[in-house]
Design a protein around this motif. Structure first.
Motif, PDB file in Angstrom:
ATOM      1  N   SER A   1      40.403  27.243  16.655  1.00 41.40           N
ATOM      2  CA  SER A   1      40.700  26.781  15.288  1.00 41.40           C
ATOM      3  C   SER A   1      39.706  26.101  14.722  1.00 41.40           C
ATOM      4  O   SER A   1      39.253  25.700  13.592  1.00 41.40           O
ATOM      5  N   GLY A   2      38.687  25.399  15.655  1.00 42.51           N
ATOM      6  CA  GLY A   2      37.443  24.697  15.435  1.00 42.51           C
ATOM      7  C   GLY A   2      36.118  25.538  15.632  1.00 42.51           C
ATOM      8  O   GLY A   2      35.883  26.616  15.541  1.00 42.51           O
ATOM      9  N   PHE A   3      35.231  24.624  16.009  1.00 46.62           N
ATOM     10  CA  PHE A   3      33.686  24.941  16.315  1.00 46.62           C
ATOM     11  C   PHE A   3      33.885  25.942  17.439  1.00 46.62           C
ATOM     12  O   PHE A   3      34.715  25.637  18.373  1.00 46.62           O
ATOM     13  N   VAL A   4      32.809  26.851  17.472  1.00 50.65           N
ATOM     14  CA  VAL A   4      32.771  27.998  18.688  1.00 50.65           C
ATOM     15  C   VAL A   4      31.266  27.956  19.077  1.00 50.65           C
ATOM     16  O   VAL A   4      30.324  28.131  17.898  1.00 50.65           O
ATOM     17  N   VAL A   5      30.832  27.669  20.166  1.00 49.44           N
ATOM     18  CA  VAL A   5      29.523  27.924  20.698  1.00 49.44           C
ATOM     19  C   VAL A   5      29.719  29.035  21.778  1.00 49.44           C
ATOM     20  O   VAL A   5      30.453  29.131  22.730  1.00 49.44           O
ATOM     21  N   ALA A   6      28.535  30.110  21.588  1.00 51.61           N
ATOM     22  CA  ALA A   6      28.518  31.208  22.410  1.00 51.61           C
ATOM     23  C   ALA A   6      27.306  31.082  23.180  1.00 51.61           C
ATOM     24  O   ALA A   6      26.100  30.853  22.482  1.00 51.61           O
ATOM     25  N   ASP A   7      27.338  30.929  24.451  1.00 51.64           N
ATOM     26  CA  ASP A   7      26.245  30.767  25.536  1.00 51.64           C
ATOM     27  C   ASP A   7      25.859  32.021  26.221  1.00 51.64           C
ATOM     28  O   ASP A   7      26.827  32.556  27.005  1.00 51.64           O
ATOM     29  N   PHE A   8      24.863  32.651  25.981  1.00 50.18           N
ATOM     30  CA  PHE A   8      24.355  33.744  26.962  1.00 50.18           C
ATOM     31  C   PHE A   8      22.835  33.900  26.931  1.00 50.18           C
ATOM     32  O   PHE A   8      22.192  33.051  26.139  1.00 50.18           O
ATOM     33  N   SER A   9      22.609  34.635  27.986  1.00 50.50           N
ATOM     34  CA  SER A   9      20.979  34.696  28.365  1.00 50.50           C
ATOM     35  C   SER A   9      20.169  34.960  27.130  1.00 50.50           C
ATOM     36  O   SER A   9      20.563  35.887  26.493  1.00 50.50           O
ATOM     37  N   ALA A  10      19.044  34.500  27.355  1.00 51.01           N
ATOM     38  CA  ALA A  10      18.047  34.814  26.490  1.00 51.01           C
ATOM     39  C   ALA A  10      17.521  36.152  26.346  1.00 51.01           C
ATOM     40  O   ALA A  10      17.485  36.753  27.394  1.00 51.01           O
ATOM     41  N   ARG A  11      17.428  36.607  25.227  1.00 51.31           N
ATOM     42  CA  ARG A  11      16.904  38.130  24.729  1.00 51.31           C
ATOM     43  C   ARG A  11      17.956  38.970  25.381  1.00 51.31           C
ATOM     44  O   ARG A  11      17.604  40.236  25.392  1.00 51.31           O
ATOM     45  N   ASN A  12      19.149  38.485  25.527  1.00 51.94           N
ATOM     46  CA  ASN A  12      20.325  39.493  25.565  1.00 51.94           C
ATOM     47  C   ASN A  12      20.854  40.105  24.201  1.00 51.94           C
ATOM     48  O   ASN A  12      22.004  39.427  23.791  1.00 51.94           O
ATOM     49  N   PHE A  13      20.207  40.771  23.459  1.00 53.29           N
ATOM     50  CA  PHE A  13      20.451  41.191  22.225  1.00 53.29           C
ATOM     51  C   PHE A  13      21.719  41.938  22.103  1.00 53.29           C
ATOM     52  O   PHE A  13      22.283  42.140  20.807  1.00 53.29           O
ATOM     53  N   GLU A  14      22.065  42.617  23.004  1.00 52.80           N
ATOM     54  CA  GLU A  14      23.435  43.484  23.011  1.00 52.80           C
ATOM     55  C   GLU A  14      24.369  42.317  22.978  1.00 52.80           C
ATOM     56  O   GLU A  14      25.475  42.701  22.081  1.00 52.80           O
ATOM     57  N   ARG A  15      24.304  41.094  23.875  1.00 51.40           N
ATOM     58  CA  ARG A  15      25.530  40.234  23.605  1.00 51.40           C
ATOM     59  C   ARG A  15      25.457  39.590  22.438  1.00 51.40           C
ATOM     60  O   ARG A  15      26.483  39.403  21.727  1.00 51.40           O
ATOM     61  N   LEU A  16      24.338  39.323  21.876  1.00 51.42           N
ATOM     62  CA  LEU A  16      24.293  38.786  20.643  1.00 51.42           C
ATOM     63  C   LEU A  16      24.864  39.719  19.330  1.00 51.42           C
ATOM     64  O   LEU A  16      25.616  39.160  18.569  1.00 51.42           O
ATOM     65  N   GLU A  17      24.519  41.084  19.459  1.00 51.43           N
ATOM     66  CA  GLU A  17      25.292  41.854  18.389  1.00 51.43           C
ATOM     67  C   GLU A  17      26.695  41.682  18.850  1.00 51.43           C
ATOM     68  O   GLU A  17      27.636  41.836  17.749  1.00 51.43           O
ATOM     69  N   SER A  18      27.306  41.613  19.966  1.00 52.33           N
ATOM     70  CA  SER A  18      28.790  41.664  20.268  1.00 52.33           C
ATOM     71  C   SER A  18      29.406  40.332  19.645  1.00 52.33           C
ATOM     72  O   SER A  18      30.534  40.475  18.664  1.00 52.33           O
ATOM     73  N   PHE A  19      28.597  39.234  19.611  1.00 44.98           N
ATOM     74  CA  PHE A  19      29.155  38.088  18.839  1.00 44.98           C
ATOM     75  C   PHE A  19      28.870  38.086  17.535  1.00 44.98           C
ATOM     76  O   PHE A  19      29.745  37.435  16.822  1.00 44.98           O
ATOM     77  N   ARG A  20      27.816  38.730  17.082  1.00 44.07           N
ATOM     78  CA  ARG A  20      27.892  38.864  15.460  1.00 44.07           C
ATOM     79  C   ARG A  20      29.085  39.682  14.870  1.00 44.07           C
ATOM     80  O   ARG A  20      29.723  39.369  14.115  1.00 44.07           O
ATOM     81  N   LYS A  21      29.555  40.640  15.733  1.00 46.60           N
ATOM     82  CA  LYS A  21      30.580  41.635  15.333  1.00 46.60           C
ATOM     83  C   LYS A  21      31.929  40.548  15.360  1.00 46.60           C
ATOM     84  O   LYS A  21      32.766  40.681  14.598  1.00 46.60           O
ATOM     85  N   ILE A  22      31.971  39.749  16.417  1.00 47.03           N
ATOM     86  CA  ILE A  22      33.159  39.042  16.675  1.00 47.03           C
ATOM     87  C   ILE A  22      33.181  38.216  15.377  1.00 47.03           C
ATOM     88  O   ILE A  22      34.274  37.873  14.836  1.00 47.03           O
ATOM     89  N   ALA A  23      32.015  37.538  14.931  1.00 46.41           N
ATOM     90  CA  ALA A  23      31.949  36.412  13.894  1.00 46.41           C
ATOM     91  C   ALA A  23      32.395  37.224  12.343  1.00 46.41           C
ATOM     92  O   ALA A  23      33.364  36.697  11.858  1.00 46.41           O
ATOM     93  N   GLU A  24      32.056  38.511  12.230  1.00 44.25           N
ATOM     94  CA  GLU A  24      32.504  39.142  11.154  1.00 44.25           C
ATOM     95  C   GLU A  24      33.788  39.256  11.102  1.00 44.25           C
ATOM     96  O   GLU A  24      34.434  39.540   9.945  1.00 44.25           O
TER      97      GLU A  24
END
Length: 518
Positions: free
Chosen positions: A304-327
């Protein structure tokens, strides 16, 4: 006759330095930093002294005792010793991917040694160099600052400030790169932002060409493979003998089909040099990137509030997953300026605007780096301040890690969810880092997913929120059986004995610096 020598990474995970030599020609397959060895002597606030060039690494045995290094990094007190060491031919270094345990010592090599890699790997390395403030010499790829002996002390090396350029080593690409991407490899962000351009060092025009256009004494074929960083490739090197090198690879990511293409091609190789990162573990169930996405999305949907996602540097595939989740959950993804710079660079490969719809965190610094200024000038609507994040915490997912925790003091979130989506702790120092992270998360009153700390003060990791970048033991066994090489050489593993037990006479276990002729 081909000679294969493993100079590092034979019995450790990382630090791979494999040399192939035939008919007076030679190649290195990766030339990485061995973190396990470095950790014997160094920690966060103790490291090699750049003012002494390769001196410290040479003395401590952290790099091979070979006469193959940049002349400007050899101080006078070891120059004779280096000069009398064996000199092996190095026509190029074949880079499997842009993780430091595979590339972190390449910048030390002779300045005339070109680097071979995928366009994505080269662009990532260039972005990493642009954004690295520290004086760590391993960051100096593809361009570097030539050094000279100090006027006061010949054993001390300093940047040659009389030079008006950064030197760049030759770049050989496994595929064609756009004109924009090629320009990026020979361009530095602070040039066009400098208050006085006449005082800015430009990058010396380095050769950027296709590896197929060069004569290196071997036929080199690169095959994209799936790993936790974009741009990873495996190689097949043809001489009198055909050698397949996996680099780091897996079969449970989104690009598993590319890995299968390499496996099919590698069946023609006589020698297979393979990673064995997960060979030490028992039955180790794979978690796919798709499973990570689904599990993380379920957590965000309940938050219901703030969300922080922590994943390894330069793991762009994981970043794209969290982008999709955000959308899909009505939020916006917020990335760091460094992530933003990398995403811009990746867009030069595929022509996409990877920053579209993202916000970029403006941290509280007295002065931004030039490349950070460049991001906000070219993506003016992307910036978001800590105050804005605080006001609308429920509308964002912030991509932060342990090293970003102090910046959360500017946001001061009112609780929320922290999703840890990276690897487990494998060393004592990593365990201490998790305990420090745990203290930060308790301070901010986060609900923590992905790990917890038990009553004994040990981190306990939750399955399902991280996908390994490495192939499982069971899948590796099947891959080796399918390729069916005449000779098998394991590297990047703590369990070379497992290979010997499974394949017996086919396996050649090489000690560091030990060569084998085939």
């Amino acid at each position: 006759m081909m000679k294969i020598t493993v100079y590092d990474g034979a019995t450790t995970i990382g630090g791979s330095k494999i040399h192939l030599e035939e008919g007076g020609n030679g190649l290195f397959l990766d030339f990485g930093m061995n973190f396990a060895k470095y950790a014997r002597y160094y920690e966060e606030f103790i490291g090699e002294r750049p003012s002494r060039g390769i001196h410290d690494l040479w003395r401590l045995g952290l790099i091979p005792r070979l006469n193959v290094y940049r002349r400007d990094l050899i101080p006078a007190d070891i120059s004779s010793e280096v000069g009398q060491s064996p000199r092996v031919p190095v026509d190029a270094v074949l880079i499997s991917h842009a993780h430091l345990d595979h590339v972190g010592n390449i910048a030390l090599l002779d300045e005339n040694t070109p680097i071979v890699g995928s366009p994505t790997t080269m662009v990532i390395l260039k972005a990493l160099r642009d954004t690295s403030r520290g004086s760590h010499m391993g960051m100096e790829l593809p361009y570097y600052s030539p050094r000279k002996p100090s006027d006061l002390n010949p054993y001390v090396l300093e940047a040659n400030r009389k030079l008006k350029y950064y030197a760049s080593r030759g770049i050989l690409l496994t595929e064609k790169l756009s004109e924009e991407g090629t320009s990026f490899l020979t361009w530095r962000a602070n040039v066009e932002l400098a208050e006085n351009p006449n005082r800015v060092k430009y990058i010396e025009e380095g050769n950027v060409s296709l590896v197929e256009e060069q004569t290196l004494g071997f036929e080199i074929r690169a095959y994209p493979v799936d790993h936790s960083i974009f741009g990873a490739v495996a190689y097949i090197v043809e001489g009198d003998v055909s050698v397949a090198y996996t680099g780091d690879f897996r079969l449970h990511g989104k690009n598993a089909d590319k890995t299968k293409d390499f496996i099919r091609a590698a069946k023609s190789a006589q020698v297979l040099i393979t990673e064995g990162t997960r060979a030490k573990r028992g039955h180790d169930v794979n978690v796919s990137e798709e499973e990570v996405y689904k599990n993380a999305k379920a957590i965000v949907e309940e938050a219901s509030g703030f969300v922080v996602a922590d994943f390894s540097a330069r793991n762009f595939e994981r970043l794209e997953s969290f982008r999709k989740i955000a959308e899909e959950t009505g939020r916006q993804l917020v990335v760091t300026t460094k992530d933003a710079y990398f995403l811009h660079a990746l867009g030069l490969i595929d022509g996409q605007n990877h920053l579209s719809g993202l916000r970029v965190y403006r941290n509280s610094k007295a002065r931004m780096e030039k490349w950070e200024e460049w991001i906000f000038i070219n993506y003016p609507e992307s910036g978001i301040t800590p105050e804005e994040l605080h006001e609308e915490q429920e509308n964002y997912i912030l991509c932060f890690s342990f090293y970003d925790m102090p910046h959360l003091l500017d946001v001061m979130p009112e609780g929320g969810v922290y999703i840890y989506s990276s690897s487990e702790a494998f060393t004592e120092e990593q365990t201490f880092s998790f305990l420090r992270l745990w203290n930060w998360l308790r301070y901010f009153r986060f609900e923590v997913r992905g790990f917890s700390v038990d009553a004994d003060g040990k981190p306990v990791f939750e399955k399902g929120l991280h996908a390994s970048g490495h192939i499982s033991k069971e899948e590796l066994e099947k891959v080796i059986s399918d390729i069916d090489p005449d000779v098998l050489i394991p590297v990047h593993t703590e369990s070379p004995g497992w290979f010997k037990e499974k394949w017996d006479e086919k396996v050649v276990l090489l000690k560091e610096g030990e060569g084998w002729e085939v």
